[in-house]
Design an enzyme around this catalytic site. Structure first.
Site, PDB file in Angstrom:
ATOM      1  N   TYR A  27      -3.002   3.991  -7.947  1.00  0.00           N
ATOM      2  CA  TYR A  27      -1.709   4.701  -7.690  1.00  0.00           C
ATOM      3  C   TYR A  27      -1.063   5.484  -8.931  1.00  0.00           C
ATOM      4  O   TYR A  27      -0.167   6.244  -8.726  1.00  0.00           O
ATOM      5  CB  TYR A  27      -0.653   3.754  -7.140  1.00  0.00           C
ATOM      6  CG  TYR A  27      -0.968   2.711  -5.891  1.00  0.00           C
ATOM      7  CD1 TYR A  27      -2.033   3.048  -5.041  1.00  0.00           C
ATOM      8  CD2 TYR A  27      -0.182   1.710  -5.824  1.00  0.00           C
ATOM      9  CE1 TYR A  27      -2.517   2.460  -4.175  1.00  0.00           C
ATOM     10  CE2 TYR A  27      -0.648   0.949  -4.633  1.00  0.00           C
ATOM     11  CZ  TYR A  27      -1.614   1.135  -3.596  1.00  0.00           C
ATOM     12  OH  TYR A  27      -1.917   0.292  -2.619  1.00  0.00           O
ATOM     13  N   HIS A  81      -8.609  -5.109  -3.555  1.00  0.00           N
ATOM     14  CA  HIS A  81      -7.954  -3.869  -2.884  1.00  0.00           C
ATOM     15  C   HIS A  81      -8.419  -3.678  -1.501  1.00  0.00           C
ATOM     16  O   HIS A  81      -7.945  -3.026  -0.742  1.00  0.00           O
ATOM     17  CB  HIS A  81      -8.118  -2.707  -3.978  1.00  0.00           C
ATOM     18  CG  HIS A  81      -7.250  -1.779  -3.587  1.00  0.00           C
ATOM     19  ND1 HIS A  81      -6.778  -0.762  -4.573  1.00  0.00           N
ATOM     20  CD2 HIS A  81      -6.294  -1.345  -2.481  1.00  0.00           C
ATOM     21  CE1 HIS A  81      -5.817  -0.026  -4.025  1.00  0.00           C
ATOM     22  NE2 HIS A  81      -5.529  -0.311  -2.917  1.00  0.00           N
TER      23      HIS A  81
HETATM   24  N1  LIG Z   1      -3.424  -2.344  -0.071  1.00  0.00           N
HETATM   25  C1  LIG Z   1      -3.968  -1.211   0.291  1.00  0.00           C
HETATM   26  O1  LIG Z   1      -4.910  -0.537   0.270  1.00  0.00           O
HETATM   27  C2  LIG Z   1      -2.570   0.008   0.514  1.00  0.00           C
HETATM   28  C3  LIG Z   1      -2.806   1.110   0.996  1.00  0.00           C
HETATM   29  C4  LIG Z   1      -1.675   1.913   1.241  1.00  0.00           C
HETATM   30  C5  LIG Z   1      -0.328   1.572   0.742  1.00  0.00           C
HETATM   31  N2  LIG Z   1      -0.233   0.507   0.225  1.00  0.00           N
HETATM   32  C6  LIG Z   1       1.007  -0.241  -0.259  1.00  0.00           C
HETATM   33  O2  LIG Z   1       2.086  -0.094   0.826  1.00  0.00           O
HETATM   34  C7  LIG Z   1       2.907   0.833   0.364  1.00  0.00           C
HETATM   35  C8  LIG Z   1       3.727   1.392   1.525  1.00  0.00           C
HETATM   36  O3  LIG Z   1       2.972   2.137   2.261  1.00  0.00           O
HETATM   37  P1  LIG Z   1       2.756   3.737   2.384  1.00  0.00           P
HETATM   38  O4  LIG Z   1       3.365   4.469   1.394  1.00  0.00           O
HETATM   39  O5  LIG Z   1       1.404   4.125   2.663  1.00  0.00           O
HETATM   40  O6  LIG Z   1       3.654   4.209   3.740  1.00  0.00           O
HETATM   41  P2  LIG Z   1       5.050   3.697   4.399  1.00  0.00           P
HETATM   42  O7  LIG Z   1       5.823   2.709   3.787  1.00  0.00           O
HETATM   43  O8  LIG Z   1       4.839   3.573   5.850  1.00  0.00           O
HETATM   44  O9  LIG Z   1       5.729   5.450   4.261  1.00  0.00           O
HETATM   45  C9  LIG Z   1       6.287   5.890   3.271  1.00  0.00           C
HETATM   46  C10 LIG Z   1       7.074   7.156   3.832  1.00  0.00           C
HETATM   47  O10 LIG Z   1       8.080   6.702   4.627  1.00  0.00           O
HETATM   48  C11 LIG Z   1       9.408   7.152   3.910  1.00  0.00           C
HETATM   49  N3  LIG Z   1      10.430   6.292   4.326  1.00  0.00           N
HETATM   50  C12 LIG Z   1      10.835   5.315   3.580  1.00  0.00           C
HETATM   51  N4  LIG Z   1      11.852   4.769   4.159  1.00  0.00           N
HETATM   52  C13 LIG Z   1      12.066   5.232   5.148  1.00  0.00           C
HETATM   53  C14 LIG Z   1      13.175   5.253   6.190  1.00  0.00           C
HETATM   54  N5  LIG Z   1      14.116   4.443   6.170  1.00  0.00           N
HETATM   55  N6  LIG Z   1      13.400   6.203   6.969  1.00  0.00           N
HETATM   56  C15 LIG Z   1      12.407   7.266   7.250  1.00  0.00           C
HETATM   57  N7  LIG Z   1      11.468   7.634   6.294  1.00  0.00           N
HETATM   58  C16 LIG Z   1      11.315   6.531   5.216  1.00  0.00           C
HETATM   59  C17 LIG Z   1       8.844   7.318   2.575  1.00  0.00           C
HETATM   60  O11 LIG Z   1       9.836   8.316   1.994  1.00  0.00           O
HETATM   61  P3  LIG Z   1      10.248   8.588   0.648  1.00  0.00           P
HETATM   62  O12 LIG Z   1       9.337   8.027  -0.307  1.00  0.00           O
HETATM   63  O13 LIG Z   1      10.760  10.016   0.367  1.00  0.00           O
HETATM   64  O14 LIG Z   1      11.914   7.788   0.616  1.00  0.00           O
HETATM   65  C18 LIG Z   1       7.719   7.788   2.596  1.00  0.00           C
HETATM   66  O15 LIG Z   1       7.393   9.213   2.940  1.00  0.00           O
HETATM   67  C19 LIG Z   1       2.786   1.723  -0.639  1.00  0.00           C
HETATM   68  O16 LIG Z   1       3.721   2.112  -1.631  1.00  0.00           O
HETATM   69  C20 LIG Z   1       1.615   0.948  -1.204  1.00  0.00           C
HETATM   70  O17 LIG Z   1       2.333  -0.136  -2.498  1.00  0.00           O
HETATM   71  C21 LIG Z   1      -1.233  -0.558  -0.042  1.00  0.00           C
END
Ligand SMILES: NC(=O)c1ccc[n+]([C@@H]2O[C@H](COP(=O)([O-])OP(=O)(O)OC[C@H]3O[C@@H](n4cnc5c(N)ncnc54)[C@H](OP(=O)(O)O)[C@@H]3O)[C@@H](O)[C@H]2O)c1
Length: 244
Positions: A27, A81
């Site tokens: 990341y 991962h």
């Molecule tokens: N283990 C794995 O393989 C894996 C894979 C993918 C992700 N992850 C982890 O999971 C975390 C979250 O997943 P993700 O980033 O894929 O997706 P997510 O959390 O589902 O979505 C993030 C998006 O939602 C927006 N958002 C946040 N809060 C909101 C709200 N209250 N209302 C409307 N929109 C909102 C954010 O905008 P802003 O950022 O502009 O505020 C961003 O564009 C990642 O940061 C990572 O740490 C792990």
């Protein structure tokens, strides 16, 4: 640039009250997170820092390298991962057990394993993961996985819980949000909590960070929990739900 951007967002999140930080070497957020953690006035033991190692890495060496990148003495959780293409990663798992026993991390876990893979890993190493991190939302989840993990005391962490914004305008979700005077994102996060699942939403914007913390003053009733469970269509915001 990314480091200062990350450090700024994480520092603000820590000030607002967030405690769990999820990162991975790929990341490119580790230096920024490390910086924010060192700058904040929180005791290290009040934070919960999650790192990841890749299936092809040596788990012990990768954990050490990630800690150096973060400039931290220990992690709270190190996760594999993704499941390896072949097998279930017993060798890597043994390396993580050693890293934990040497104090480099408090707990170890996996991401996106199938139930059969979890069983094989535990049978071949005599240790179940403490945590299973997987893509999880009302639109894509598995109650069978939830029940298996609860039965084996494995904590589920929901990644991409907000569907990366792709399903937040769903009308059925919006109707429930209206009823509780909350936003669709807050309803999804609350649904996770009431299932005993730990959601890890990513939020850079301050209003999102604040909104996502404001979910402890209401309860979804049983009917709405059932409606949200019923939205499941194995949706993935990334590609597919690898754990199915
Ligand atoms: N283990 C794995 O393989 C894996 C894979 C993918 C992700 N992850 C982890 O999971 C975390 C979250 O997943 P993700 O980033 O894929 O997706 P997510 O959390 O589902 O979505 C993030 C998006 O939602 C927006 N958002 C946040 N809060 C909101 C709200 N209250 N209302 C409307 N929109 C909102 C954010 O905008 P802003 O950022 O502009 O505020 C961003 O564009 C990642 O940061 C990572 O740490 C792990």
């Amino acid at each position: 640039m990314l480091t200062s951007h990350t450090a700024e967002a994480v520092q603000r999140a820590l000030e607002l009250g967030y405690r769990l930080l999820d990162t991975s070497s790929d990341y490119k957020t580790q230096p920024g997170i490390g910086k924010a953690v060192r700058r904040c006035n929180r005791p290290r033991e009040s934070l919960y820092i999650v790192m990841k190692v890749e299936p092809e890495e040596n788990g012990y060496d990768a954990t050490t390298r990630n800690l150096e990148e973060l400039k931290l003495a220990y992690a709270d959780l190190v996760l594999i991962h993704r499941a390896p293409e072949k097998g279930v990663g017993e060798r890597l798992w043994e390396q993580l057990i050693r890293a934990r026993d040497d104090g480099l991390t408090r707990d170890i876990g996996v991401c996106s394993y199938k139930i059969e893979q979890l069983k094989t890993l535990a049978e071949n190493t005599s240790e179940m993961p403490a945590v299973h991190q997987l893509e999880w939302s009302p639109f894509g989840h598995s109650l069978d996985m939830l029940s298996f993990c609860s039965g084996h005391e494995i904590v589920l962490q929901a990644y991409s819980p907000l569907t990366r914004g792709k399903r937040l305008k769903d009308e059925r979700l919006a109707a429930i949000a209206g009823k509780y005077n909350k936003s669709p994102a807050q309803i999804i996060l609350r649904w996770n909590l009431q299932h005993g699942v730990v959601p890890i939403p990513k939020a850079y914007r301050e209003d999102h960070q604040r909104t996502n913390l404001d979910i402890f003053d209401f309860m979804l009733d049983e009917i709405d929990m059932g409606t949200l469970d019923g939205l499941n269509e194995q949706f993935s915001a990334l590609e597919k739900l690898d754990y199915l």
